[in-house]
Design a protein around this motif. Sequence first.
Motif, PDB file in Angstrom:
ATOM      1  N   SER A  58       0.814  -1.213   0.000  1.00  0.00           N
ATOM      2  CA  SER A  58       0.000   0.000   0.000  1.00  0.00           C
ATOM      3  C   SER A  58       0.851   1.267   0.000  1.00  0.00           C
ATOM      4  CB  SER A  58      -0.939   0.010   1.212  1.00  0.00           C
ATOM      5  OG  SER A  58      -0.203   0.167   2.417  1.00  0.00           O
ATOM      6  N   ALA A  59       2.144   1.123   0.348  1.00  0.00           N
ATOM      7  CA  ALA A  59       3.059   2.270   0.335  1.00  0.00           C
ATOM      8  C   ALA A  59       3.715   2.474  -1.022  1.00  0.00           C
ATOM      9  CB  ALA A  59       4.138   2.092   1.409  1.00  0.00           C
ATOM     10  N   CYS A  60       3.459   1.550  -1.970  1.00  0.00           N
ATOM     11  CA  CYS A  60       3.969   1.695  -3.337  1.00  0.00           C
ATOM     12  C   CYS A  60       3.163   2.759  -4.084  1.00  0.00           C
ATOM     13  CB  CYS A  60       3.844   0.382  -4.110  1.00  0.00           C
ATOM     14  SG  CYS A  60       5.164  -0.794  -3.833  1.00  0.00           S
ATOM     15  N   PRO A  61       3.811   3.543  -4.947  1.00  0.00           N
ATOM     16  CA  PRO A  61       3.037   4.440  -5.814  1.00  0.00           C
ATOM     17  C   PRO A  61       2.035   3.638  -6.650  1.00  0.00           C
ATOM     18  CG  PRO A  61       5.365   4.989  -5.892  1.00  0.00           C
ATOM     19  CD  PRO A  61       5.267   3.699  -5.128  1.00  0.00           C
ATOM     20  N   CYS A  62       0.895   4.204  -6.886  1.00  0.00           N
ATOM     21  CA  CYS A  62      -0.177   3.502  -7.578  1.00  0.00           C
ATOM     22  C   CYS A  62       0.285   2.970  -8.933  1.00  0.00           C
ATOM     23  CB  CYS A  62      -1.353   4.448  -7.773  1.00  0.00           C
ATOM     24  SG  CYS A  62      -2.804   3.669  -8.516  1.00  0.00           S
TER      25      CYS A  62
END
Length: 301
Positions: free
Chosen positions: A58-62
């Motif tokens: 969830s901390a990855c860029p979309c």
Amino acid sequence: MSEGPYRIGIDLGGTKTEGILLDPAGGVLFRKRRATPLAEGYEAVLASLAELVREAASACPCGSRYSVGIGIPGSVDAESGLVRNANSNCLIGHPLPADLERLLGRPVQVRNDADCFTLAECRQGAGQGYGLVFGVIMGTGCGGGICIDGVVREGPHRICGEWGHMSVDPHGAPCYCGSRGCVETKISGSGVERAFQARFGERLPMDRIVEGARAGEPRCEEVFETFLEDFGRSLGGIISILDPDAVVLGGGLSNIEELYGAGLDWVRRYVFHEALRTPILKNALGDSAGVFGAAWIGDQR
């Protein structure tokens, strides 16, 4: 920013599980530790791992690509896909990689924690710049890994580097693997503690044995000197076989300074060369090595 995927790494330990997310350049975007629910059984551990991966993702860029690597205190059988030889017994006999891939809907690499340690030290730690590195974990048990030009060698049986179960004394103490006198019975913390108990009828923790030896206590000195010699014999044999560019020591016992002095003298005595040039290095990443290595393992095949 460097090309390549984001990397999620999970280090599954007996008491704690740590997760990390690295950006393509190796920067840390997310890091979290939580208790490992071993007492609740395999399903609880599986759910905890999947939840930690999702949090990191969830901390990855979309829309970003990311890999997932898991380091465990055991290995996965190449044919059955089941975990074996794990210190965390609830994992044994379960298809951990397949179960995680089913829950997460994506590929997952699961590797031995010694492989993760070795890769991390080669990428970011004491092993940087060396071609062939033998990584050693000396703690409650004893494990190892081999990294060649930045890639960890796993082997057809997925046991490459596992020197802990190489027998160096056929008349030595029995090992849980079924052999006698394995390296793990000689130079792990638990092995030295059992040797002290067998010799003197008393159980002392490893740190007390080391402290006693430094203070001149005769029983501790005797057992500690044997430990150093066994370290030299075991590591000298490995160096004679692999002729590595460097050896990196990790695990709790790697903090014993005598390994880099008197222990190194014993290595010189047992190695098949008149002038040892292999650097024996203390790790640079400490207990962070496992989780960083798991992240790098995630996109290795």
